[in-house]
Enzyme design. Structure first.
Site, PDB file in Angstrom:
ATOM      1  N   LEU A   1      -4.540  -6.824  -7.428  1.00  0.00           N
ATOM      2  CA  LEU A   1      -4.109  -7.870  -8.356  1.00  0.00           C
ATOM      3  C   LEU A   1      -5.224  -8.728  -8.947  1.00  0.00           C
ATOM      4  CD1 LEU A   1      -0.785  -8.907  -6.595  1.00  0.00           C
ATOM      5  CD2 LEU A   1      -1.175  -7.187  -8.356  1.00  0.00           C
TER       6      LEU A   1
ATOM      7  N   GLY B   1       0.789  -1.235   0.000  1.00  0.00           N
ATOM      8  CA  GLY B   1       0.000   0.000   0.000  1.00  0.00           C
ATOM      9  C   GLY B   1       0.818   1.279   0.000  1.00  0.00           C
ATOM     10  N   SER B   2       2.044   1.232  -0.546  1.00  0.00           N
ATOM     11  CA  SER B   2       2.837   2.476  -0.532  1.00  0.00           C
ATOM     12  C   SER B   2       2.203   3.547  -1.412  1.00  0.00           C
ATOM     13  CB  SER B   2       4.288   2.216  -0.943  1.00  0.00           C
ATOM     14  OG  SER B   2       4.394   1.960  -2.317  1.00  0.00           O
ATOM     15  N   ASN B   3       1.603   3.139  -2.533  1.00  0.00           N
ATOM     16  CA  ASN B   3       0.908   4.135  -3.368  1.00  0.00           C
ATOM     17  C   ASN B   3      -0.334   4.653  -2.665  1.00  0.00           C
ATOM     18  OD1 ASN B   3       2.112   4.533  -6.240  1.00  0.00           O
ATOM     19  ND2 ASN B   3       2.380   2.351  -5.787  1.00  0.00           N
TER      20      ASN B   3
ATOM     21  N   ASN C   1      -5.928   2.571 -12.924  1.00  0.00           N
ATOM     22  CA  ASN C   1      -4.929   1.624 -12.426  1.00  0.00           C
ATOM     23  C   ASN C   1      -3.533   2.171 -12.711  1.00  0.00           C
ATOM     24  OD1 ASN C   1      -3.826  -0.910 -11.495  1.00  0.00           O
ATOM     25  ND2 ASN C   1      -3.522  -1.508 -13.626  1.00  0.00           N
TER      26      ASN C   1
ATOM     27  N   HIS D   1       0.422   0.732 -13.466  1.00  0.00           N
ATOM     28  CA  HIS D   1       1.200  -0.469 -13.780  1.00  0.00           C
ATOM     29  C   HIS D   1       2.679  -0.091 -13.825  1.00  0.00           C
ATOM     30  CE1 HIS D   1       1.781  -4.521 -15.181  1.00  0.00           C
ATOM     31  NE2 HIS D   1       2.648  -4.048 -16.047  1.00  0.00           N
TER      32      HIS D   1
ATOM     33  N   ASP E   1      -4.633  -4.817 -17.220  1.00  0.00           N
ATOM     34  CA  ASP E   1      -3.657  -3.839 -17.717  1.00  0.00           C
ATOM     35  C   ASP E   1      -3.968  -3.355 -19.124  1.00  0.00           C
ATOM     36  OD1 ASP E   1      -2.262  -4.149 -15.311  1.00  0.00           O
ATOM     37  OD2 ASP E   1      -1.116  -5.829 -16.114  1.00  0.00           O
TER      38      ASP E   1
ATOM     39  N   GLU F   1       6.025   6.333  -9.593  1.00  0.00           N
ATOM     40  CA  GLU F   1       4.643   6.064  -9.149  1.00  0.00           C
ATOM     41  C   GLU F   1       4.221   7.042  -8.064  1.00  0.00           C
ATOM     42  OE1 GLU F   1       3.843   1.440 -10.055  1.00  0.00           O
ATOM     43  OE2 GLU F   1       4.478   1.860  -8.028  1.00  0.00           O
TER      44      GLU F   1
HETATM   45  C1  GAR Z   1       2.953  -0.979  -7.669  1.00  0.00           C
HETATM   46  O1  GAR Z   1       4.248  -0.985  -8.197  1.00  0.00           O
HETATM   47  C2  GAR Z   1       1.932  -1.083  -8.782  1.00  0.00           C
HETATM   48  O2  GAR Z   1       2.342  -0.443  -9.949  1.00  0.00           O
HETATM   49  C3  GAR Z   1       1.869  -2.569  -8.994  1.00  0.00           C
HETATM   50  O3  GAR Z   1       1.876  -3.099  -7.691  1.00  0.00           O
HETATM   51  C4  GAR Z   1       2.692  -2.258  -6.860  1.00  0.00           C
HETATM   52  C5  GAR Z   1       1.958  -1.992  -5.568  1.00  0.00           C
HETATM   53  O4  GAR Z   1       2.795  -1.399  -4.619  1.00  0.00           O
HETATM   54  N1  GAR Z   1       0.692  -2.954  -9.740  1.00  0.00           N
HETATM   55  C6  GAR Z   1       0.685  -3.918 -10.653  1.00  0.00           C
HETATM   56  O5  GAR Z   1       1.659  -4.601 -10.906  1.00  0.00           O
HETATM   57  C7  GAR Z   1      -0.646  -4.097 -11.383  1.00  0.00           C
HETATM   58  N2  GAR Z   1      -0.512  -5.024 -12.456  1.00  0.00           N
HETATM   59  P1  GAR Z   1       2.203  -0.738  -3.318  1.00  0.00           P
HETATM   60  O6  GAR Z   1       1.280  -1.760  -2.643  1.00  0.00           O
HETATM   61  O7  GAR Z   1       3.385  -0.427  -2.471  1.00  0.00           O
HETATM   62  O8  GAR Z   1       1.463   0.494  -3.735  1.00  0.00           O
END
Ligand code: GAR
Length: 188
Positions: A85, A12-14, A102, A104, A145, A174
């Site tokens: 996911l 969940g960093s984003n 989303n 990616h 995606d 990101e």
């Molecule tokens: C992120 O890098 C995002 O782009 C990726 O999962 C990570 C989640 O990180 N998403 C995908 O690969 C979607 N196909 P986070 O939980 O630290 O935000």
């Protein structure tokens, strides 16, 4: 006030960056977090930030309109997938036209699709000796995606980059761009 729902499956960093971006804003806030993975880091974030969170149940998600109902009742204006996911089912996509986005960690359409997430993406990009990678932010449709691109940002890959160092470069992009795109979409 506009309400943002975040769907996540992992750390969940984003999600954290988006929450932080809207702290103190009188225009929007993250008001709901949904996650399909029990114990995922994003639940801790939700708790620390005092944001309601919901564990998504598979049967209900793919076979009912329950989550559409939940999002509508919470008056959600924008659904933000941040490391979520599972594929988004058609009924949910149709209930929020151009209101689900989303991120990616690669330059789609390359290195996307089922199974292409997290380190698998960066492993494949490095193995293919790509000169660059980056991020893609796009509208969500019923395929993995896929959907119209909103923004792509690039980073250079040097010969000494590894999947881990590339992951860090991509994560910087990101964290910088996703909150700004969320804000932009809410003002459209
Ligand atoms: C992120 O890098 C995002 O782009 C990726 O999962 C990570 C989640 O990180 N998403 C995908 O690969 C979607 N196909 P986070 O939980 O630290 O935000």
């Amino acid at each position: 006030m506009k309400n943002i729902a975040i769907f996540a499956s992992g750390a969940g960093s984003n999600a954290q960056k988006i929450i932080d971006h809207f702290k103190g804003s009188n225009k929007a806030a993250v008001t709901l977090i949904l996650c399909n993975k029990p114990g995922a880091g994003v639940f801790t974030i939700a708790e620390n930030e005092h944001i309601p969170s919901i564990l998504i149940e598979k049967e209900r998600f793919f076979k009912t309109d329950d989550y559409i109902q939940i999002l509508k009742e919470a008056k959600i204006d924008l659904v933000v997938l941040a490391g979520f996911l599972w594929k988004v089912p058609g009924n949910l996509v149709q209930a929020f036209p151009e209101r689900i986005i989303n991120i990616h960690p690669a330059l789609l359409p390359k290195y996307g699709g089922k199974g292409m997430y997290g380190h698998f993406v960066h492993d494949a990009v490095i193995a293919a000796k790509e000169p660059e990678s980056g991020i893609t932010i796009h509208f969500v449709n019923e395929k993995y995606d896929d959907g119209a691109t909103i923004l792509q940002e690039r980073c250079t890959i040097t010969p000494d980059d590894t999947p881990e160092t590339l992951a860090k470069k991509v994560q910087v992009l990101e964290h910088k761009h996703y909150p700004l795109i969320v804000e932009r979409l809410l003002t459209l």
